[in-house]
Scaffold this active site. Structure first.
Site, PDB file in Angstrom:
ATOM      1  N   ASN A 125       0.857  -1.186   0.000  1.00  7.41           N
ATOM      2  CA  ASN A 125       0.000   0.000   0.000  1.00  7.41           C
ATOM      3  C   ASN A 125       0.887   1.226   0.000  1.00  7.41           C
ATOM      4  OD1 ASN A 125      -2.379   1.628   0.339  1.00  7.41           O
ATOM      5  ND2 ASN A 125      -1.916   1.792   2.518  1.00  7.41           N
ATOM      6  N   SER A 162       4.930   6.731   2.380  1.00  2.42           N
ATOM      7  CA  SER A 162       5.523   5.432   2.693  1.00  2.42           C
ATOM      8  C   SER A 162       4.845   4.351   1.862  1.00  2.42           C
ATOM      9  CB  SER A 162       5.307   5.079   4.172  1.00  2.42           C
ATOM     10  OG  SER A 162       5.724   6.114   5.028  1.00  2.42           O
ATOM     11  N   HIS A 205       0.933   5.125   1.426  1.00  8.75           N
ATOM     12  CA  HIS A 205       0.240   5.950   2.422  1.00  8.75           C
ATOM     13  C   HIS A 205       0.927   7.308   2.496  1.00  8.75           C
ATOM     14  CE1 HIS A 205      -2.184   6.842   5.916  1.00  8.75           C
ATOM     15  NE2 HIS A 205      -1.104   7.290   6.509  1.00  8.75           N
ATOM     16  N   ASP A 209      -2.520   0.521   7.986  1.00 14.15           N
ATOM     17  CA  ASP A 209      -1.304   1.323   7.750  1.00 14.15           C
ATOM     18  C   ASP A 209      -0.171   0.928   8.699  1.00 14.15           C
ATOM     19  OD1 ASP A 209      -2.718   2.764   5.786  1.00 14.15           O
ATOM     20  OD2 ASP A 209      -3.444   4.204   7.255  1.00 14.15           O
TER      21      ASP A 209
HETATM   22  C1  GRF Z   1      -2.908   8.790  -2.306  1.00 14.69           C
HETATM   23  O1  GRF Z   1      -2.587   9.952  -1.605  1.00 14.69           O
HETATM   24  C2  GRF Z   1      -2.451   7.582  -1.550  1.00 14.69           C
HETATM   25  O2  GRF Z   1      -1.278   7.788  -0.820  1.00 14.69           O
HETATM   26  C3  GRF Z   1      -3.594   7.333  -0.609  1.00 14.69           C
HETATM   27  O3  GRF Z   1      -4.745   7.648  -1.357  1.00 14.69           O
HETATM   28  C4  GRF Z   1      -4.414   8.576  -2.389  1.00 14.69           C
HETATM   29  C5  GRF Z   1      -4.828   7.956  -3.673  1.00 14.69           C
HETATM   30  O4  GRF Z   1      -4.688   8.847  -4.745  1.00 14.69           O
HETATM   31  N1  GRF Z   1      -3.577   5.985  -0.110  1.00 14.69           N
HETATM   32  P1  GRF Z   1      -4.806   8.313  -6.234  1.00 14.69           P
HETATM   33  O5  GRF Z   1      -6.167   7.682  -6.378  1.00 14.69           O
HETATM   34  O6  GRF Z   1      -3.697   7.337  -6.463  1.00 14.69           O
HETATM   35  O7  GRF Z   1      -4.667   9.525  -7.105  1.00 14.69           O
END
Ligand code: GRF
Length: 191
Positions: free
Chosen positions: A109, A138, A111, A147
């Site tokens: 993932n 991260s 984050h 997370d």
């Molecule tokens: C990103 O900021 C990611 O870190 C978080 O959700 C957002 C997703 O944005 N988990 P996108 O859909 O990839 O533009």
């Protein structure tokens, strides 16, 4: 692991990280291939990004379906497409334990914080509010704790005077798009 690992990407929204993962596939030495994009939001803009790239999609709303049952549906789709590694990219669903356990060491993932700081939502506002000098993103392995899995890679940037959650988020996002393909490629190479 065959020459190119088959990756499934789970999204719920705009899909800019998905786009970064897709764009990185253009490199001749990219060790993965996105073979399926799954969304729990049927009109997620990221689905169009996948379709334009010729990638198979599976979109199904989770509404009215028990969490474990929904995850089992997603899992079956991933397995049917021969997916070996799952990348969460803005997938706004808590995952059931069974699903997480089925992908141990093979699900990651991204984050938008320097974990273990600021798990959960509103990370940019929380970092500014706390008066932090730096912030970032991260990539981590997914475990049962939200997370909370082992961090594989991070990118750190300064918080600038006058930053708002939006300006900071925009600069972190640039780093996300750089970091995620690298971290995914690195994980895939170790499998
Ligand atoms: C990103 O900021 C990611 O870190 C978080 O959700 C957002 C997703 O944005 N988990 P996108 O859909 O990839 O533009």
């Amino acid at each position: 692991m065959p020459e190119q690992a088959r990756v499934g990407v789970l999204i719920s929204g705009r899909g800019s990280n998905l786009k970064a993962l897709i764009d990185a596939q253009a490199a001749a030495d990219c060790p993965y291939r996105i073979a399926l994009v799954v969304s729990n939001v049927e009109d997620a803009p990221g689905l169009d990004i996948a379709r334009e790239a010729g990638i198979a999609t599976f979109a199904k709303s989770h509404k009215g379906i028990d969490r474990a049952a929904f995850d089992a549906i997603v899992d079956a789709e991933l397995r049917a497409h021969g997916i070996e590694v799952v990348a969460l990219a803005g997938y706004m669903r808590k995952l059931s334990t069974g699903f997480v356990e089925g992908w141990t060491g093979r699900m990651l993932n991204i984050h938008p914080s320097l974990l273990p700081l600021y798990k959960g939502l509103d990370t940019h506002a929380r970092a500014i509010e706390a008066g932090d000098a730096t912030h970032g993103c991260s990539v981590h392995l997914v475990t049962a704790e939200l997370d909370g899995g082992p961090v594989l890679a991070q990118a750190e940037i300064p918080i600038l005077p006058g930053d708002t959650p939006d300006t900071l988020a925009a600069r972190v996002l640039v780093e996300e798009h750089r970091l995620y393909p690298l971290a995914l490629a690195e994980l895939v190479r170790t499998l």
